[in-house]
Design a protein around this motif. Structure first.
Motif, PDB file in Angstrom:
ATOM      1  N   SER A   1       0.823  -1.240  -0.209  1.00 56.81           N
ATOM      2  CA  SER A   1       0.063  -0.001   0.032  1.00 56.81           C
ATOM      3  C   SER A   1       0.917   1.301   0.163  1.00 56.81           C
ATOM      4  O   SER A   1       1.949   1.256   0.336  1.00 56.81           O
ATOM      5  CB  SER A   1      -0.930   0.088   1.298  1.00 56.81           C
ATOM      6  OG  SER A   1      -1.851   1.120   1.149  1.00 56.81           O
TER       7      SER A   1
ATOM      8  N   THR B   1      -4.505   7.149  -2.008  1.00 50.11           N
ATOM      9  CA  THR B   1      -4.156   5.803  -1.593  1.00 50.11           C
ATOM     10  C   THR B   1      -4.137   4.864  -2.592  1.00 50.11           C
ATOM     11  O   THR B   1      -5.063   4.776  -3.529  1.00 50.11           O
ATOM     12  CB  THR B   1      -4.733   5.432  -0.207  1.00 50.11           C
ATOM     13  OG1 THR B   1      -6.077   5.181  -0.598  1.00 50.11           O
ATOM     14  CG2 THR B   1      -4.617   6.134   1.008  1.00 50.11           C
TER      15      THR B   1
ATOM     16  N   TYR C   1      -3.764   0.273  -3.062  1.00 51.18           N
ATOM     17  CA  TYR C   1      -3.543  -0.993  -2.560  1.00 51.18           C
ATOM     18  C   TYR C   1      -3.068  -2.160  -3.452  1.00 51.18           C
ATOM     19  O   TYR C   1      -3.890  -2.151  -4.424  1.00 51.18           O
ATOM     20  CB  TYR C   1      -4.791  -1.301  -1.697  1.00 51.18           C
ATOM     21  CG  TYR C   1      -5.069  -0.542  -0.387  1.00 51.18           C
ATOM     22  CD1 TYR C   1      -5.823   0.654  -0.740  1.00 51.18           C
ATOM     23  CD2 TYR C   1      -4.325  -0.464   0.745  1.00 51.18           C
ATOM     24  CE1 TYR C   1      -6.407   1.650   0.426  1.00 51.18           C
ATOM     25  CE2 TYR C   1      -4.501   0.299   1.912  1.00 51.18           C
ATOM     26  CZ  TYR C   1      -5.526   1.544   1.722  1.00 51.18           C
ATOM     27  OH  TYR C   1      -5.769   2.025   2.719  1.00 51.18           O
TER      28      TYR C   1
ATOM     29  N   LYS D   1      -6.221  -5.337  -0.560  1.00 48.62           N
ATOM     30  CA  LYS D   1      -7.193  -4.469  -0.705  1.00 48.62           C
ATOM     31  C   LYS D   1      -8.752  -5.039   0.174  1.00 48.62           C
ATOM     32  O   LYS D   1      -9.020  -6.159  -0.138  1.00 48.62           O
ATOM     33  CB  LYS D   1      -7.716  -4.227  -2.111  1.00 48.62           C
ATOM     34  CG  LYS D   1      -8.495  -3.169  -2.330  1.00 48.62           C
ATOM     35  CD  LYS D   1      -8.627  -2.801  -3.849  1.00 48.62           C
ATOM     36  CE  LYS D   1      -9.404  -1.481  -4.049  1.00 48.62           C
ATOM     37  NZ  LYS D   1      -9.517  -1.139  -5.608  1.00 48.62           N
TER      38      LYS D   1
ATOM     39  N   THR E   1      -5.626  -0.860   5.574  1.00 47.38           N
ATOM     40  CA  THR E   1      -5.889   0.503   5.534  1.00 47.38           C
ATOM     41  C   THR E   1      -4.490   1.197   5.889  1.00 47.38           C
ATOM     42  O   THR E   1      -4.137   1.074   6.900  1.00 47.38           O
ATOM     43  CB  THR E   1      -7.244   0.973   6.363  1.00 47.38           C
ATOM     44  OG1 THR E   1      -8.105   0.152   5.963  1.00 47.38           O
ATOM     45  CG2 THR E   1      -7.412   2.401   5.978  1.00 47.38           C
TER      46      THR E   1
END
Length: 126
Positions: free
Chosen positions: A48, A57, A59, A64, A68
């Protein structure tokens, strides 16, 4: 820029961990911050990235919806919240910083990162 990753440990499958990376130095906002991992016997894998401003952002497909990324530019930190962990998430996790020409810059390419932390071990037991 020096990076110090922390928060690794041992967790059961389905559990959660929160990794944190503290950065020293000036102008933290000009760096996109990424997380990578390397499992034993495997190549380093991008996970990420978050832009310097924090507005963008990205991922990898493998994480994903489970991981986070976030950052606090006032504290020079970037975190990775990891939920629904699986045994295959076991690896050494690294944070890294990539200097960008603007604060919306981000990249998933490891060779574009300028600074790397020392890594923190995450072990997920089944």
């Amino acid at each position: 820029v020096q990076l110090q990753a922390s928060g690794g440990g041992v967790v059961q499958a389905g559990g959660s961990l929160r990794l944190s990376c503290a950065a020293s130095g000036r102008d933290f906002r000009i760096y996109a911050m990424g997380w990578f991992r390397q499992a034993l016997g495997k190549e380093r894998e991008f996970l990420s990235v978050i832009s310097g401003s924090g507005t963008s952002t990205y991922y990898a497909g493998s994480v994903k919806g489970r991981f986070t990324i976030s950052r606090d530019n006032a504290k020079n930190t970037v975190d990775l919240q990891m939920n629904s962990l699986k045994p295959e998430d076991t690896a050494v996790y690294y944070c890294a910083a990539a200097e960008g020409s603007h604060t919306n810059f981000y990249t998933s390419a490891a060779n574009e990162y300028d600074y790397w932390g020392q890594g923190t071990q995450v072990t997920v037991s089944s």
